[in-house]
Scaffold this active site. Structure first.
Site, PDB file in Angstrom:
ATOM      1  N   GLY A  18       1.931  -0.885 -19.112  1.00  0.00           N
ATOM      2  CA  GLY A  18       2.172  -0.349 -17.774  1.00  0.00           C
ATOM      3  C   GLY A  18       3.256  -1.134 -17.068  1.00  0.00           C
ATOM      4  O   GLY A  18       3.372  -2.353 -17.246  1.00  0.00           O
TER       5      GLY A  18
ATOM      6  N   GLY B 144       4.501  -0.024 -13.607  1.00  0.00           N
ATOM      7  CA  GLY B 144       4.711   0.512 -12.252  1.00  0.00           C
ATOM      8  C   GLY B 144       4.852  -0.643 -11.270  1.00  0.00           C
ATOM      9  O   GLY B 144       5.258  -1.754 -11.636  1.00  0.00           O
ATOM     10  N   ASN B 145       4.486  -0.386 -10.026  1.00  0.00           N
ATOM     11  CA  ASN B 145       4.596  -1.366  -8.962  1.00  0.00           C
ATOM     12  C   ASN B 145       3.757  -2.610  -9.278  1.00  0.00           C
ATOM     13  O   ASN B 145       4.268  -3.741  -9.325  1.00  0.00           O
ATOM     14  CB  ASN B 145       4.105  -0.678  -7.677  1.00  0.00           C
ATOM     15  CG  ASN B 145       4.582  -1.365  -6.425  1.00  0.00           C
ATOM     16  OD1 ASN B 145       3.842  -1.486  -5.460  1.00  0.00           O
ATOM     17  ND2 ASN B 145       5.815  -1.822  -6.404  1.00  0.00           N
TER      18      ASN B 145
ATOM     19  N   GLY C 265       2.047  -3.056 -12.217  1.00  0.00           N
ATOM     20  CA  GLY C 265       2.301  -3.419 -13.610  1.00  0.00           C
ATOM     21  C   GLY C 265       3.456  -4.397 -13.718  1.00  0.00           C
ATOM     22  O   GLY C 265       3.376  -5.421 -14.419  1.00  0.00           O
TER      23      GLY C 265
ATOM     24  N   LYS D 190      -7.590  -0.544 -10.817  1.00  0.00           N
ATOM     25  CA  LYS D 190      -8.670  -0.652  -9.833  1.00  0.00           C
ATOM     26  C   LYS D 190      -9.662   0.472  -9.994  1.00  0.00           C
ATOM     27  O   LYS D 190      -9.293   1.612 -10.239  1.00  0.00           O
ATOM     28  CB  LYS D 190      -8.087  -0.612  -8.422  1.00  0.00           C
ATOM     29  CG  LYS D 190      -7.614  -1.975  -7.999  1.00  0.00           C
ATOM     30  CD  LYS D 190      -7.778  -2.245  -6.535  1.00  0.00           C
ATOM     31  CE  LYS D 190      -7.493  -3.713  -6.299  1.00  0.00           C
ATOM     32  NZ  LYS D 190      -6.830  -3.991  -5.067  1.00  0.00           N
TER      33      LYS D 190
ATOM     34  N   LYS E  55     -14.434  -0.284  -1.802  1.00  0.00           N
ATOM     35  CA  LYS E  55     -13.752  -0.755  -0.584  1.00  0.00           C
ATOM     36  C   LYS E  55     -12.897   0.360   0.036  1.00  0.00           C
ATOM     37  O   LYS E  55     -12.637   0.341   1.238  1.00  0.00           O
ATOM     38  CB  LYS E  55     -12.907  -1.995  -0.878  1.00  0.00           C
ATOM     39  CG  LYS E  55     -11.883  -1.827  -1.997  1.00  0.00           C
ATOM     40  CD  LYS E  55     -10.470  -1.786  -1.516  1.00  0.00           C
ATOM     41  CE  LYS E  55      -9.522  -1.354  -2.607  1.00  0.00           C
ATOM     42  NZ  LYS E  55      -8.113  -1.433  -2.278  1.00  0.00           N
TER      43      LYS E  55
ATOM     44  N   ARG F 297      -3.132   3.256   2.357  1.00  0.00           N
ATOM     45  CA  ARG F 297      -3.272   4.715   2.297  1.00  0.00           C
ATOM     46  C   ARG F 297      -4.579   5.240   2.902  1.00  0.00           C
ATOM     47  O   ARG F 297      -4.590   6.206   3.649  1.00  0.00           O
ATOM     48  CB  ARG F 297      -3.243   5.182   0.847  1.00  0.00           C
ATOM     49  CG  ARG F 297      -1.945   4.923   0.150  1.00  0.00           C
ATOM     50  CD  ARG F 297      -2.063   5.331  -1.305  1.00  0.00           C
ATOM     51  NE  ARG F 297      -1.020   4.694  -2.087  1.00  0.00           N
ATOM     52  CZ  ARG F 297      -0.946   4.755  -3.408  1.00  0.00           C
ATOM     53  NH1 ARG F 297      -1.843   5.415  -4.108  1.00  0.00           N
ATOM     54  NH2 ARG F 297       0.040   4.172  -4.053  1.00  0.00           N
ATOM     55  N   ASN F 298      -5.695   4.618   2.536  1.00  0.00           N
ATOM     56  CA  ASN F 298      -6.997   5.143   2.976  1.00  0.00           C
ATOM     57  C   ASN F 298      -7.175   4.982   4.475  1.00  0.00           C
ATOM     58  O   ASN F 298      -7.643   5.890   5.158  1.00  0.00           O
ATOM     59  CB  ASN F 298      -8.131   4.434   2.221  1.00  0.00           C
ATOM     60  CG  ASN F 298      -8.089   4.777   0.751  1.00  0.00           C
ATOM     61  OD1 ASN F 298      -8.460   5.874   0.354  1.00  0.00           O
ATOM     62  ND2 ASN F 298      -7.605   3.847  -0.060  1.00  0.00           N
TER      63      ASN F 298
ATOM     64  N   GLN G 139      -7.401   7.089  -2.891  1.00  0.00           N
ATOM     65  CA  GLN G 139      -8.546   7.072  -3.803  1.00  0.00           C
ATOM     66  C   GLN G 139      -9.877   7.215  -3.068  1.00  0.00           C
ATOM     67  O   GLN G 139     -10.834   7.771  -3.593  1.00  0.00           O
ATOM     68  CB  GLN G 139      -8.512   5.750  -4.581  1.00  0.00           C
ATOM     69  CG  GLN G 139      -9.114   5.810  -5.962  1.00  0.00           C
ATOM     70  CD  GLN G 139      -8.390   6.773  -6.886  1.00  0.00           C
ATOM     71  OE1 GLN G 139      -7.182   6.715  -6.997  1.00  0.00           O
ATOM     72  NE2 GLN G 139      -9.137   7.667  -7.506  1.00  0.00           N
TER      73      GLN G 139
END
Ligand SMILES: NC(=O)c1ccc[n+]([C@@H]2O[C@H](COP(=O)([O-])OP(=O)(O)OC[C@H]3O[C@@H](n4cnc5c(N)ncnc54)[C@H](O)[C@@H]3O)[C@@H](O)[C@H]2O)c1
Length: 393
Positions: free
Chosen positions: A47, A49-50, A52, A158, A247, A312-313, A341
């Protein structure tokens, strides 16, 4: 109710694979005892990504800093794509920057981007999984049957997979699919801040699966700990993994509080109640979970605080209250294709609890689901939480 089975970890021996990594240089002095064999663990990252790439940077810094323990070169699997007409792997290997997923951050030169998954993992002793979880089944499918059982892994992905019928810890999914032991890494870690070497802490859950293993908790700490990224190692893989998922429900609730303009006292109350429910959920369904993982570790209390401050959440929670628009419409508009998520986790946790007749035992989790999907008025939160406070004698 019947508790879900605890994570089963098969006892695996590392001795055979280590033999292939032993190197021995004869001593020039005939009388001196031979030096102890050097075991250098090879590390591969799956991986880029950000997160990773940020973790790959950390790992590569540490393999370079510990040449007696690790093979300096770290291979990182990159999902190949063209960026301005050039292959991303080529850009990473020449510019030493992941211009698409971690722009502006210099990556160590001992980090090698590899487009082929099997080439990436060939000869590796330690695998670090760090991809968005939806891609994991396909990648594990490609790796299945090709990884020696002596390899050890850490999942930086996560969360957990939830359905009304059960909970799958991602580290356990990797263990089951590949037949290797897998631990977990999670904490209050926003990738860009970690990549910029701003101080943070994290938690690694790693339980040495076999006494013959030479890859120890200390080996894992050495691989991930940096002066700016402090690692605490525990054994509670289920607890660390659950924290990363649950969380997000609490973060939505803290967004509701900010959406209603209730301020810091209310947010602190939501954080406290959220942590209690997270701990209770873990202890109820994974009895081997440690309460301290939730209340004392970066993956628990610290990640809850970070997630309740922003992200985001939280953003979506604020918008739901202030706009009264449907959640999935808001998610589409505000997050531009990314997912919060917590929305699906809140729904899945609720279905899971309902099926067991336990929704009322988790009033905050249940209220978050009802505010999002069933039109519950968020202003009713204090009364809902008051009902379950223990009455005084
Ligand atoms: N970003 C963070 O701040 C952060 C922090 C802690 C944990 N995490 C966790 O880390 C994990 C990885 O997140 P990330 O931020 O590195 O991901 P990301 O969203 O930044 O990157 C997406 C990655 O997926 C790859 N990809 C795209 N299409 C693909 C396909 N079809 N098949 C396989 N790969 C494909 C891309 O090349 C890229 O490497 C997630 O589980 C996340 O929850 C993220």
């Amino acid at each position: 109710m019947r508790p879900l089975p605890a994570i089963r970890l098969s006892a695996l021996s590392r001795l055979s694979s280590l033999k292939s990594h032993l190197s021995y240089s004869p001593s020039s002095s005939a009388s001196a005892p031979p030096p102890p064999p050097a075991m250098k663990y090879r590390v591969s990252i799956i991986g880029s990504g950000n997160w990773g790439s940020a973790i790959a940077k950390i790992v590569s810094e540490n393999t370079a800093a510990n040449p007696g323990l690790f093979d300096e070169s770290v291979r990182m699997w990159v999902y190949e794509e063209l960026v301005a007409g050039q292959k991303l792997t080529e850009i990473i290997n020449t510019k030493h920057e992941n211009v698409k997923y971690l722009p502006g951050i210099a990556l160590p030169t001992n980090l090698v981007a590899v487009p082929d998954l099997l080439d990436t993992v060939a000869g590796a002793d330690i695998l670090v999984f760090n991809v968005p979880h939806q891609f994991l089944p396909r990648l594990c499918g490609q790796l299945k049957g090709k990884i020696p059982s002596t390899v050890r892994a850490i999942s930086c992905i996560k969360g957990v997979e939830l359905s009304p019928d059960g909970i799958t810890i991602i580290a356990k999914y990797i263990s089951d699919e590949l037949g290797i032991y897998c631990g977990a890494l999670s904490g209050a870690n926003l990738a860009p801040e970690v990549a910029q070497e701003k101080f943070s802490e994290t938690t690694i859950a790693y339980k040495v699966p076999d006494p013959a293993d030479t890859i120890s908790q200390k080996t894992m700490k050495t691989l991930f700990h940096r002066p700016y990224f402090h690692v605490n190692v525990v054994e509670d893989v289920a607890g660390v993994s659950l924290c990363g998922a649950l969380k997000n429900i609490v973060a939505l609730a803290s967004g509701f509080v900010d959406g209603m303009g209730w301020g810091d006292n209310a947010k602190a109350a939501i954080i406290r109640r959220g942590l209690l429910e997270m701990t209770k959920f873990g202890r109820e369904f994974f009895p081997e979970c440690e309460a301290a993982t939730f209340t004392e570790e970066s993956c628990g209390v610290a990640d809850v605080i970070t997630s309740c401050a922003g992200g985001r959440n939280h953003k979506l929670g604020v918008a739901l209250i202030t706009s009264k628009r449907p959640i999935f419409e808001l998610e589409e508009d505000l997050l531009k294709g990314q997912k919060a998520q917590g929305v699906t986790t809140a729904q899945e946790v609720h279905e899971f609890l309902e099926k067991r007749g336990m929704a009322q035992d988790f009033p905050l989790f249940t209220a978050v689901n009802d505010i999002i999907f069933n039109g519950l008025d968020s202003y009713a939160l204090p009364q809902i939480l008051e009902k379950v406070e223990k009455p005084l004698e």
